[in-house]
Write an enzyme that holds these catalytic residues in place. Structure first.
Site, short mmCIF file in Angstrom:
data_model
loop_
_atom_site.label_atom_id
_atom_site.label_comp_id
_atom_site.label_asym_id
_atom_site.label_seq_id
_atom_site.Cartn_x
_atom_site.Cartn_y
_atom_site.Cartn_z
N LYS A 129 -18.04 22.84 -40.30
CA LYS A 129 -18.29 21.57 -39.63
C LYS A 129 -19.80 21.35 -39.60
O LYS A 129 -20.56 22.32 -39.65
CB LYS A 129 -17.74 21.62 -38.20
CG LYS A 129 -17.53 20.26 -37.58
CD LYS A 129 -16.22 19.63 -37.98
CE LYS A 129 -16.10 18.21 -37.48
NZ LYS A 129 -14.78 17.63 -37.72
N GLY A 168 -16.08 13.04 -43.29
CA GLY A 168 -16.54 12.26 -42.13
C GLY A 168 -15.99 12.80 -40.82
O GLY A 168 -15.13 13.68 -40.80
N ASP A 169 -16.50 12.28 -39.73
CA ASP A 169 -16.00 12.55 -38.38
C ASP A 169 -16.59 11.43 -37.52
O ASP A 169 -16.93 10.36 -38.07
CB ASP A 169 -16.44 13.95 -37.91
CG ASP A 169 -15.76 14.39 -36.62
OD1 ASP A 169 -14.59 14.77 -36.66
OD2 ASP A 169 -16.40 14.34 -35.54
N SER A 380 -7.93 15.09 -47.38
CA SER A 380 -9.23 15.41 -48.00
C SER A 380 -9.02 16.47 -49.09
O SER A 380 -9.64 16.41 -50.16
CB SER A 380 -10.19 15.97 -46.97
OG SER A 380 -10.79 14.93 -46.25
P1 NDP Z 1 -14.95 7.29 -34.89
O1 NDP Z 1 -16.44 7.43 -34.81
O2 NDP Z 1 -14.36 6.45 -35.94
O3 NDP Z 1 -14.40 6.78 -33.47
C1 NDP Z 1 -14.62 7.48 -32.30
C2 NDP Z 1 -14.00 6.71 -31.15
O4 NDP Z 1 -14.07 7.49 -29.97
C3 NDP Z 1 -14.75 5.42 -30.83
O5 NDP Z 1 -13.86 4.48 -30.30
C4 NDP Z 1 -15.76 5.88 -29.78
O6 NDP Z 1 -16.23 4.85 -28.93
C5 NDP Z 1 -14.93 6.87 -29.01
N1 NDP Z 1 -15.81 7.90 -28.41
C6 NDP Z 1 -16.69 8.71 -29.05
N2 NDP Z 1 -17.34 9.49 -28.19
C7 NDP Z 1 -16.85 9.19 -26.98
C8 NDP Z 1 -17.11 9.66 -25.68
N3 NDP Z 1 -18.02 10.61 -25.45
N4 NDP Z 1 -16.38 9.12 -24.66
C9 NDP Z 1 -15.45 8.17 -24.90
N5 NDP Z 1 -15.17 7.68 -26.11
C10 NDP Z 1 -15.86 8.18 -27.13
O7 NDP Z 1 -14.39 8.78 -34.96
P2 NDP Z 1 -12.99 9.31 -35.49
O8 NDP Z 1 -11.93 8.34 -35.14
O9 NDP Z 1 -13.17 9.72 -36.89
O10 NDP Z 1 -12.82 10.64 -34.64
C11 NDP Z 1 -12.21 10.64 -33.33
C12 NDP Z 1 -11.78 12.06 -33.00
O11 NDP Z 1 -10.83 12.53 -33.97
C13 NDP Z 1 -12.88 13.12 -32.97
O12 NDP Z 1 -12.57 14.10 -32.01
C14 NDP Z 1 -12.78 13.74 -34.37
O13 NDP Z 1 -13.34 15.04 -34.40
C15 NDP Z 1 -11.27 13.76 -34.54
N6 NDP Z 1 -10.81 13.86 -35.91
C16 NDP Z 1 -11.17 12.93 -36.84
C17 NDP Z 1 -10.67 13.01 -38.13
C18 NDP Z 1 -10.93 11.95 -39.14
O14 NDP Z 1 -10.30 12.01 -40.21
N7 NDP Z 1 -11.78 10.96 -38.88
C19 NDP Z 1 -9.84 14.15 -38.54
C20 NDP Z 1 -9.43 15.03 -37.47
C21 NDP Z 1 -9.96 14.89 -36.22
P3 NDP Z 1 -17.72 4.23 -29.16
O15 NDP Z 1 -17.61 3.40 -30.40
O16 NDP Z 1 -17.96 3.45 -27.91
O17 NDP Z 1 -18.64 5.41 -29.31
#
Ligand code: NDP
Length: 449
Positions: A129, A168-169, A380
């Site tokens: 990561k 991405g993440d 992926s």
């Molecule tokens: P994005 O950046 O696309 O979206 C993140 C979302 O979570 C946004 O709505 C954001 O709101 C909100 N968010 C982020 N930080 C906080 C916080 N501290 N408190 C409240 N809301 C928060 O990320 P992803 O959708 O890609 O990822 C979301 C989760 O899923 C993460 O934990 C990631 O590790 C996990 N994940 C993602 C994968 C992927 O394929 N993308 C795969 C497996 C796991 P705002 O815009 O206001 O910041």
């Protein structure tokens, strides 16, 4: 709290002594070691080979400076990380997160979780990561591009299609992956599958954008089916409105559910008529607007500021898809009080340990992140296969494989839980099933004398 096996408790204590500033990492390790107690008893060969103490230490930790120039001409400095945690079953694989909260603890916790998640997919990928404390919010497109180029200028010397393949993440989507890929290619003069999550025209896989959210719903569907239930007619609450949350919303609706609430870090919206997925997608993905904007366009919806209150919205199924530790004991209590029957984690470690214990105690169906959100990394890995073969598969082909993989992950986690005397406990089952695969590979590869 203590781990019920003294050998594993000893490993945890010595790690905790060295990692006092890494609470999220220790939280993730604790949960896994607790689940592995029955394995210690059954597998003395793993103990003899030191597998448990090796697996909690990353193979390599990289930290670097990222200097870049903003639109005003000011030099900015951020910190970059890549944790190459375990390569026993394949090249390191795991996303890059750009968020101001990123530090070594967060990246180590995510890298550690990734080892077991990747093993559960059944595909040959190790765990890693990375990321940066760079905050993409409010940055211009030019600033994002320059930051990504500066980040890759250092990262490129440590990665490669057969070594380490980032994706991405949070804060890193197809736009950022494109800029990162462009810089890698510029420096290395290689068009290879060194990053996944690329746009289709750059060798990206169809269905990768949808994969984590869709996979989460496929996994939840299996969990529900085991109890004779399904998504049809259910009320669903989803936290977040990023990549994972959006496509979980789309798939849940397609499976017959009504999604009544979603959030971002500022607050949440409730729409009793059911969230209009296409409007939400366009708002978040195209306009990059705040979720509050939804209520300006949909009069039946309401906005509440503060994101934690989302768990007070009555629902049958909760899908936390934002970030770590976003669902605590208070949130868990509210969900159960309002009749929630299933929780499946789209984000990584979104439920606190207290919330997870509460769900177990109350007999709530619970899908842990490692298993439930593995669809993203699985797809992926399918992108890596397509890149090496110089082929691209159709959306339906990839989605079909994703569906099968999620089903298998559910079955393997459920079977491991049963075999180790914890029937129905998918947390234990997922941790054991993932661990066994990596531990066997580590054992076969030996250690240097
Ligand atoms: P994005 O950046 O696309 O979206 C993140 C979302 O979570 C946004 O709505 C954001 O709101 C909100 N968010 C982020 N930080 C906080 C916080 N501290 N408190 C409240 N809301 C928060 O990320 P992803 O959708 O890609 O990822 C979301 C989760 O899923 C993460 O934990 C990631 O590790 C996990 N994940 C993602 C994968 C992927 O394929 N993308 C795969 C497996 C796991 P705002 O815009 O206001 O910041």
């Amino acid at each position: 709290m203590s781990i019920s096996n003294s050998y594993l408790q000893g490993i945890y204590d010595s790690l905790a002594e060295k990692s006092t500033h890494e609470p999220e990492f220790l939280q993730a390790v604790y949960e896994v070691l607790e689940s592995l107690c029955p394995v210690v008893e059954k597998r003395p060969d793993f103990v003899k080979a030191g597998i448990f103490s090796q697996i909690v230490e990353p193979e390599r930790v990289l930290q670097f400076r990222i200097s870049w120039v903003d639109d005003a001409g000011t030099v900015r400095v951020n910190r970059g990380y890549r944790v190459q945690f375990n390569s026993a079953i394949g090249p390191y694989k795991g996303g890059l997160r750009f968020h101001p909260s990123v530090n070594l603890s967060i990246i180590k916790f995510l890298g550690f979780e990734q080892i077991f998640k990747n093993a559960l997919t059944g595909l040959p990928i190790g765990g890693g990561k990375g990321g940066s404390d760079f905050d993409p919010k409010g940055k211009s497109d030019g600033e994002i591009m320059r930051f990504c180029q500066a980040f890759m200028t250092e990262l490129q010397r440590h990665i490669g299609a057969d070594t380490d393949v980032p994706a991405g993440d949070i804060g890193v989507g197809a736009r950022e992956i494109g800029y990162l890929f462009g810089q890698y290619k510029r420096i290395r003069n290689e068009f290879t599958g060194v990053l996944t999550g690329k746009k289709a025209g750059l060798g990206g896989s169809l269905a990768r954008t949808e994969a984590t959210g869709y996979g989460l719903c496929y996994f939840t569907k299996e969990m529900l089916a085991a109890e004779g239930e399904d998504f049809s007619g259910k009320r669903v609450v989803i936290s977040g409105s990023g990549n994972v949350a959006l496509y979980a919303c789309q798939k849940a609706i397609r499976l017959g559910a009504k999604v009544v609430a979603m959030s971002d870090s500022g607050g949440y919206i409730v729409d009793e008529n059911g969230i209009d997925f296409e409007r939400m997608r366009e708002m978040k993905e195209v306009r990059r607007a705040r979720i509050q904007t939804y209520v300006d366009e949909v009069p039946t919806a309401q906005y509440v500021s503060g994101c934690r209150g989302i768990w007070s919205v009555p629902c049958d199924i909760a899908l936390p898809c934002a970030t770590q530790n976003e669902l605590d004991l208070d949130g868990a209590r509210m969900l159960v009080e309002h009749g929630c029957m299933a929780v499946a984690e789209g984000a990584n470690m979104p439920s606190t340990p207290e919330a997870v214990s509460f769900f177990r105690e109350k007999g709530i169906l619970f899908g842990p992140a490692k298993a439930a959100n593995a669809g993203g990394v699985a797809t992926s890995a399918l992108e890596m296969s397509q890149n090496s073969q110089r082929l691209s598969w159709s959306f339906e082909q990839v989605d079909g494989m994703l569906h099968d993989i999620m089903k298998e992950i559910y079955q393997n986690a459920a079977a491991a839980a049963k075999e180790y005397g914890q029937e129905g406990d998918l947390v234990t089952g997922a941790n054991i099933a993932g661990f066994l695969k990596v531990a066997e590979a580590m054992l076969w590869q030996g250690v240097i004398f």
